[in-house]
Design an enzyme around this catalytic site. Structure first.
Site, PDB file in Angstrom:
ATOM      1  N   TYR A 169      41.873 -21.106  67.927  1.00 31.11           N
ATOM      2  CA  TYR A 169      40.415 -21.233  67.861  1.00 31.11           C
ATOM      3  C   TYR A 169      39.919 -21.170  66.422  1.00 31.11           C
ATOM      4  O   TYR A 169      39.012 -20.398  66.083  1.00 31.11           O
ATOM      5  CB  TYR A 169      39.740 -20.112  68.654  1.00 31.11           C
ATOM      6  CG  TYR A 169      39.937 -20.125  70.148  1.00 31.11           C
ATOM      7  CD1 TYR A 169      40.452 -21.238  70.809  1.00 31.11           C
ATOM      8  CD2 TYR A 169      39.598 -19.016  70.912  1.00 31.11           C
ATOM      9  CE1 TYR A 169      40.629 -21.228  72.182  1.00 31.11           C
ATOM     10  CE2 TYR A 169      39.763 -19.000  72.283  1.00 31.11           C
ATOM     11  CZ  TYR A 169      40.287 -20.101  72.916  1.00 31.11           C
ATOM     12  OH  TYR A 169      40.459 -20.086  74.280  1.00 31.11           O
ATOM     13  N   SER A 182      35.460 -20.219  80.872  1.00 32.32           N
ATOM     14  CA  SER A 182      34.400 -21.172  81.223  1.00 32.32           C
ATOM     15  C   SER A 182      33.788 -20.840  82.584  1.00 32.32           C
ATOM     16  O   SER A 182      33.610 -21.731  83.435  1.00 32.32           O
ATOM     17  CB  SER A 182      34.929 -22.615  81.215  1.00 32.32           C
ATOM     18  OG  SER A 182      35.364 -22.977  79.925  1.00 32.32           O
ATOM     19  N   PRO A 183      33.423 -19.584  82.825  1.00 27.59           N
ATOM     20  CA  PRO A 183      32.893 -19.205  84.142  1.00 27.59           C
ATOM     21  C   PRO A 183      31.487 -19.729  84.401  1.00 27.59           C
ATOM     22  O   PRO A 183      31.015 -19.665  85.534  1.00 27.59           O
ATOM     23  CB  PRO A 183      32.898 -17.673  84.085  1.00 27.59           C
ATOM     24  CG  PRO A 183      32.690 -17.361  82.639  1.00 27.59           C
ATOM     25  CD  PRO A 183      33.481 -18.413  81.915  1.00 27.59           C
ATOM     26  N   ARG A 206      31.030 -24.367  81.465  1.00 24.67           N
ATOM     27  CA  ARG A 206      30.814 -24.819  80.083  1.00 24.67           C
ATOM     28  C   ARG A 206      29.319 -24.973  79.780  1.00 24.67           C
ATOM     29  O   ARG A 206      28.901 -25.885  79.080  1.00 24.67           O
ATOM     30  CB  ARG A 206      31.577 -26.108  79.805  1.00 24.67           C
ATOM     31  CG  ARG A 206      33.083 -25.983  80.044  1.00 24.67           C
ATOM     32  CD  ARG A 206      33.838 -27.209  79.598  1.00 24.67           C
ATOM     33  NE  ARG A 206      35.241 -27.159  80.007  1.00 24.67           N
ATOM     34  CZ  ARG A 206      36.223 -26.602  79.302  1.00 24.67           C
ATOM     35  NH1 ARG A 206      35.949 -26.025  78.157  1.00 24.67           N
ATOM     36  NH2 ARG A 206      37.459 -26.613  79.744  1.00 24.67           N
ATOM     37  N   GLY A 207      28.546 -24.055  80.348  1.00 22.98           N
ATOM     38  CA  GLY A 207      27.112 -23.999  80.048  1.00 22.98           C
ATOM     39  C   GLY A 207      26.219 -24.583  81.106  1.00 22.98           C
ATOM     40  O   GLY A 207      25.030 -24.247  81.172  1.00 22.98           O
TER      41      GLY A 207
END
Length: 337
Positions: free
Chosen positions: A61, A207-208, A211-212
């Site tokens: 990352y 990514s719960p 992804r927004g």
């Protein structure tokens, strides 16, 4: 507000019921004018005030490990640091996936991560994807050596096939499986989740919030910056997104019934699945850390859970290059000879 504690894996590692995913410091969604170091300090301040103790990063990352290390300096004993290794090259853009889980690579990467994080140990060490060329027994065996040396406390795997999980735990206890899981991504529920229950492996969903999308902040593809990588994800295409946003309308309605935010409902749905599920939503703002943490106090009715369970979306969860990549999902390894 301090959120409840949950316990991961057979060794019952204590963490806040909601964690924090630090991929946001890589700035994958294309926003500009963002100082990740300043944001990280504010985020860690708010996380600790809210009872969010697990901070998840990865050596892939960008500078995220360095930024996390700086942000937790002087309070290392208050946080559970999880990091990951194994992705040499991600299958995005024109690249192809390259994954390395060889024992020599395990050794090199932990030393690099410890330097970047400014710590003498990592609390959870994951292989980020499963190496298709190295038996999982060899990878986990090398990771287990790090536990014996005190450089790692607990082990995890990410995006692994059920058979890979069984072979991994035969070498060393596995604390957590990290995988994408949300109201928008349900793949884990068919075959993988039952095996994690059987083996005592906790699940850490990344990514719960879709992804927004599940926050309700996205109305169309036009809301995404031009360099936002979600533009390459099929379920975010113009046609698919229009259909998929109907699911967000349901989440928004239930949030209204509870006096909550849509994202909190999405997190509460995951938290209701098992007592050792700990989602790791990412954000660039401290206020959203507090908002996400508050989802741990939200209680859905059985009827609301059933209605959310019934939601479905169209389109793959990753861009085409990732869908075609060997072992990017459901990772398997060759047999141990």
């Amino acid at each position: 507000m301090t959120i409840p504690v949950r316990y991961l894996g057979p060794d019952k590692l204590a963490v806040g019921a909601v964690g924090f995913g630090a991929m946001s410091f890589l700035n994958p969604y294309g926003q500009s004018g963002y100082d990740p170091r300043q944001a990280a300090r504010e985020i860690v301040d708010q996380a600790l005030a809210s009872g969010v103790t697990m901070i998840d990063t990865a050596d892939g990352y960008g500078d995220s490990e360095i930024i996390v290390g700086e942000a937790v300096a002087g309070r290392r004993d208050q946080v559970v640091i999880a990091t990951k290794f194994g992705i040499v090259e991600a299958p995005h853009g024109t690249g192809t996936a390259r994954i390395d889980g060889s024992p020599a690579y395990v050794r090199r990467r932990i030393e690099r991560s410890l330097r970047r994080l400014g710590t003498d140990h990592v609390d959870i060490y994951y292989i980020h994807r499963i190496d298709p060329n190295t038996p999982i027994e060899e990878t986990v065996g090398a990771m287990a050596d790090l536990v014996r040396e005190g450089k790692v406390r607990h082990l995890g795997v990410s995006e692994a096939h059920p058979d890979t999980l069984r072979r991994a735990v035969a070498v060393h206890p596995i604390t957590a499986l990290q995988t994408e899981w949300s109201l928008w991504t349900r793949d884990i529920e068919r075959e993988i989740l039952p095996v994690t229950r059987e083996l005592g492996i906790s699940v850490v969903p990344y990514s719960p919030l879709g992804r927004g999308a599940l926050t309700g902040a996205i109305a169309s593809t036009a809301d995404l910056p031009a360099n936002d990588f979600r533009r390459g994800i099929p379920r975010y295409s113009d046609e698919n997104l229009r259909q998929n946003l109907s699911t967000v309308d349901v989440v928004r309605r239930i949030a209204g019934e509870l006096g909550a935010k849509p994202g909190q409902v999405a997190l509460a749905w995951l938290l209701a699945k098992a007592p050792d599920v700990v989602p790791i939503p990412g954000t660039r703002r401290a206020a959203y850390v507090a908002e996400n943490a508050a989802a741990a106090e939200l209680r859905l009715t059985a009827e609301q859970v059933a209605e959310l369970d019934a939601l479905r979306v169209v389109g793959d969860r990753e861009m085409a290059t990732a869908q075609r990549a060997d072992n990017w999902f459901d990772g398997r390894t060759p047999p141990l000879h």
